[in-house]
Design a protein around this motif. Structure first.
Motif, PDB file in Angstrom:
ATOM      1  N   LEU A  99       0.861  -1.177   0.000  1.00 19.56           N
ATOM      2  CA  LEU A  99       0.000   0.000   0.000  1.00 19.56           C
ATOM      3  C   LEU A  99       0.902   1.233   0.000  1.00 19.56           C
ATOM      4  N   GLU A 100       0.289   2.398  -0.080  1.00 19.81           N
ATOM      5  CA  GLU A 100       1.066   3.633  -0.005  1.00 19.81           C
ATOM      6  C   GLU A 100       1.893   3.695   1.274  1.00 19.81           C
ATOM      7  N   TYR A 101       1.297   3.273   2.384  1.00 17.01           N
ATOM      8  CA  TYR A 101       1.955   3.388   3.688  1.00 17.01           C
ATOM      9  C   TYR A 101       1.970   2.050   4.409  1.00 17.01           C
ATOM     10  N   GLY A 102       2.518   1.016   3.781  1.00 14.02           N
ATOM     11  CA  GLY A 102       2.596  -0.277   4.434  1.00 14.02           C
ATOM     12  C   GLY A 102       2.244  -1.401   3.489  1.00 14.02           C
ATOM     13  N   SER A 103       1.666  -2.453   4.047  1.00 10.39           N
ATOM     14  CA  SER A 103       1.271  -3.605   3.240  1.00 10.39           C
ATOM     15  C   SER A 103      -0.029  -4.174   3.793  1.00 10.39           C
ATOM     16  N   ASP A 104      -0.627  -5.062   3.017  1.00 11.67           N
ATOM     17  CA  ASP A 104      -1.870  -5.688   3.415  1.00 11.67           C
ATOM     18  C   ASP A 104      -1.927  -7.073   2.786  1.00 11.67           C
ATOM     19  N   THR A 105      -2.969  -7.812   3.124  1.00 10.19           N
ATOM     20  CA  THR A 105      -3.179  -9.159   2.610  1.00 10.19           C
ATOM     21  C   THR A 105      -4.645  -9.312   2.249  1.00 10.19           C
ATOM     22  N   ILE A 106      -4.918 -10.015   1.171  1.00 10.29           N
ATOM     23  CA  ILE A 106      -6.287 -10.395   0.835  1.00 10.29           C
ATOM     24  C   ILE A 106      -6.348 -11.903   0.643  1.00 10.29           C
ATOM     25  N   GLU A 107      -7.561 -12.449   0.828  1.00 11.92           N
ATOM     26  CA  GLU A 107      -7.757 -13.893   0.735  1.00 11.92           C
ATOM     27  C   GLU A 107      -9.020 -14.220  -0.048  1.00 11.92           C
ATOM     28  N   MET A 108      -9.031 -15.462  -0.525  1.00 12.19           N
ATOM     29  CA  MET A 108     -10.178 -15.990  -1.251  1.00 12.19           C
ATOM     30  C   MET A 108     -10.220 -17.483  -0.954  1.00 12.19           C
ATOM     31  N   HIS A 109     -11.413 -18.051  -0.937  1.00 11.26           N
ATOM     32  CA  HIS A 109     -11.498 -19.498  -0.778  1.00 11.26           C
ATOM     33  C   HIS A 109     -10.734 -20.172  -1.916  1.00 11.26           C
ATOM     34  N   LYS A 110      -9.987 -21.193  -1.564  1.00 13.04           N
ATOM     35  CA  LYS A 110      -9.148 -21.907  -2.534  1.00 13.04           C
ATOM     36  C   LYS A 110      -9.974 -22.529  -3.657  1.00 13.04           C
ATOM     37  N   ASP A 111     -11.200 -22.950  -3.326  1.00 11.90           N
ATOM     38  CA  ASP A 111     -12.057 -23.605  -4.320  1.00 11.90           C
ATOM     39  C   ASP A 111     -13.074 -22.670  -4.973  1.00 11.90           C
ATOM     40  N   ALA A 112     -12.907 -21.355  -4.806  1.00 20.39           N
ATOM     41  CA  ALA A 112     -13.897 -20.394  -5.313  1.00 20.39           C
ATOM     42  C   ALA A 112     -13.917 -20.289  -6.831  1.00 20.39           C
ATOM     43  N   ILE A 113     -12.764 -20.472  -7.443  1.00 22.63           N
ATOM     44  CA  ILE A 113     -12.638 -20.331  -8.892  1.00 22.63           C
ATOM     45  C   ILE A 113     -11.996 -21.593  -9.442  1.00 22.63           C
ATOM     46  N   LYS A 114     -12.608 -22.144 -10.473  1.00 23.69           N
ATOM     47  CA  LYS A 114     -12.061 -23.347 -11.111  1.00 23.69           C
ATOM     48  C   LYS A 114     -11.052 -22.938 -12.184  1.00 23.69           C
ATOM     49  N   PRO A 115     -10.048 -23.776 -12.421  1.00 28.68           N
ATOM     50  CA  PRO A 115      -9.082 -23.473 -13.474  1.00 28.68           C
ATOM     51  C   PRO A 115      -9.783 -23.204 -14.812  1.00 28.68           C
ATOM     52  N   GLY A 116      -9.342 -22.138 -15.468  1.00 35.02           N
ATOM     53  CA  GLY A 116      -9.890 -21.770 -16.770  1.00 35.02           C
ATOM     54  C   GLY A 116     -11.090 -20.836 -16.719  1.00 35.02           C
ATOM     55  N   GLN A 117     -11.687 -20.633 -15.550  1.00 36.77           N
ATOM     56  CA  GLN A 117     -12.839 -19.721 -15.488  1.00 36.77           C
ATOM     57  C   GLN A 117     -12.381 -18.285 -15.707  1.00 36.77           C
ATOM     58  N   LYS A 118     -13.176 -17.546 -16.472  1.00 36.90           N
ATOM     59  CA  LYS A 118     -12.884 -16.146 -16.776  1.00 36.90           C
ATOM     60  C   LYS A 118     -13.612 -15.270 -15.759  1.00 36.90           C
ATOM     61  N   VAL A 119     -12.866 -14.368 -15.120  1.00 34.25           N
ATOM     62  CA  VAL A 119     -13.366 -13.631 -13.965  1.00 34.25           C
ATOM     63  C   VAL A 119     -13.329 -12.125 -14.215  1.00 34.25           C
ATOM     64  N   LEU A 120     -14.365 -11.436 -13.750  1.00 35.93           N
ATOM     65  CA  LEU A 120     -14.437  -9.981 -13.763  1.00 35.93           C
ATOM     66  C   LEU A 120     -14.180  -9.481 -12.350  1.00 35.93           C
ATOM     67  N   ILE A 121     -13.206  -8.597 -12.194  1.00 38.95           N
ATOM     68  CA  ILE A 121     -12.942  -7.946 -10.912  1.00 38.95           C
ATOM     69  C   ILE A 121     -13.807  -6.694 -10.829  1.00 38.95           C
ATOM     70  N   VAL A 122     -14.530  -6.529  -9.709  1.00 37.66           N
ATOM     71  CA  VAL A 122     -15.403  -5.375  -9.520  1.00 37.66           C
ATOM     72  C   VAL A 122     -15.055  -4.681  -8.208  1.00 37.66           C
ATOM     73  N   ASP A 123     -14.921  -3.358  -8.270  1.00 42.76           N
ATOM     74  CA  ASP A 123     -14.730  -2.566  -7.057  1.00 42.76           C
ATOM     75  C   ASP A 123     -15.314  -1.177  -7.283  1.00 42.76           C
ATOM     76  N   ASP A 124     -15.458  -0.459  -6.185  1.00 45.05           N
ATOM     77  CA  ASP A 124     -16.039   0.872  -6.288  1.00 45.05           C
ATOM     78  C   ASP A 124     -15.045   1.892  -6.818  1.00 45.05           C
ATOM     79  N   LEU A 125     -13.761   1.747  -6.459  1.00 45.94           N
ATOM     80  CA  LEU A 125     -12.794   2.796  -6.741  1.00 45.94           C
ATOM     81  C   LEU A 125     -11.454   2.218  -7.176  1.00 45.94           C
ATOM     82  N   LEU A 126     -10.900   2.789  -8.230  1.00 44.07           N
ATOM     83  CA  LEU A 126      -9.554   2.455  -8.666  1.00 44.07           C
ATOM     84  C   LEU A 126      -8.657   3.641  -8.344  1.00 44.07           C
ATOM     85  N   ALA A 127      -7.682   3.408  -7.466  1.00 46.80           N
ATOM     86  CA  ALA A 127      -6.723   4.451  -7.113  1.00 46.80           C
ATOM     87  C   ALA A 127      -5.344   4.019  -7.618  1.00 46.80           C
TER      88      ALA A 127
END
Length: 183
Positions: free
Chosen positions: A102-130
């Motif tokens: 991050l600008e002032y440090g670091s962070d971690t994000i997680e996702m369930h290991k089985d949430a996405i199958k190999p080859g699936q095409k994914v759209l990332i959605v968020d409110d803000l891109l900085a």
């Protein structure tokens, strides 16, 4: 449905800019004022749904926390599954994680290991891109489990912070409804 300039202006008129939040010298783009207006929120979802017409997406991921709002609503509106990407310790099953800067440090994000199958095409959605740090980390998570990032869509983009370039340099198509230069 393509949005008109009047539609875009309507949504933009419902965004609140807050000076000196969360600290002195920062101008905060508050999207909560668009959420309480059903028309503004609906137009935002219409924009995101329009984008999906040209993409072959299998899953939508939303980034904690406001990305959950848009991602889950878009999922329901398009009948495409939704996967939350969370802060550490919030998911009950086995997870994969990514550390990022991050600008002032670091962070971690997680996702369930089985949430996405190999080859699936994914759209990332968020409110803000900085700076693009969280979205880039999300793309790393998706790839870590064998998924493919189809694109990333944001409600608001802060154009001067380099997030778009960071994502595009990683081969990710970026779309945003509203752009702000807050310098």
């Amino acid at each position: 449905m393509s949005l008109t300039a009047n539609d875009i202006n309507y949504v933009k008129d419902h965004i609140r800019l807050v000076d000196n939040f969360p600290k002195e010298g920062i101008k905060f783009v508050d999207i909560t004022t668009t959420l309480k207006d059903a028309k503004a929120f609906g137009l935002t979802l219409d924009y995101m749904k329009d984008i999906l017409k040209d993409e072959n997406i299998d899953l939508i991921v939303g980034l904690e926390s406001r990305g959950f709002i848009y991602g889950a609503a878009l999922s329901a509106a398009t009948n495409i599954g939704f996967v939350p990407i969370r802060k550490p310790g919030k998911l009950p099953a086995e997870v994969v994680s990514v550390d990022y800067d991050l600008e002032y440090g670091s962070d971690t994000i997680e996702m369930h290991k089985d949430a996405i199958k190999p080859g699936q095409k994914v759209l990332i959605v968020d409110d803000l891109l900085a700076t693009g740090g969280t979205a880039t980390a999300a793309a790393q998570l998706i790839k870590k489990v064998g998924g493919e990032v189809g694109a990333a869509v944001f409600f608001v983009e802060l154009t001067t912070l380099g997030g778009r370039q960071k994502l595009e340099n990683n081969g990710i198509k970026v779309m945003s409804m509203l752009q702000y230069d807050l310098d």
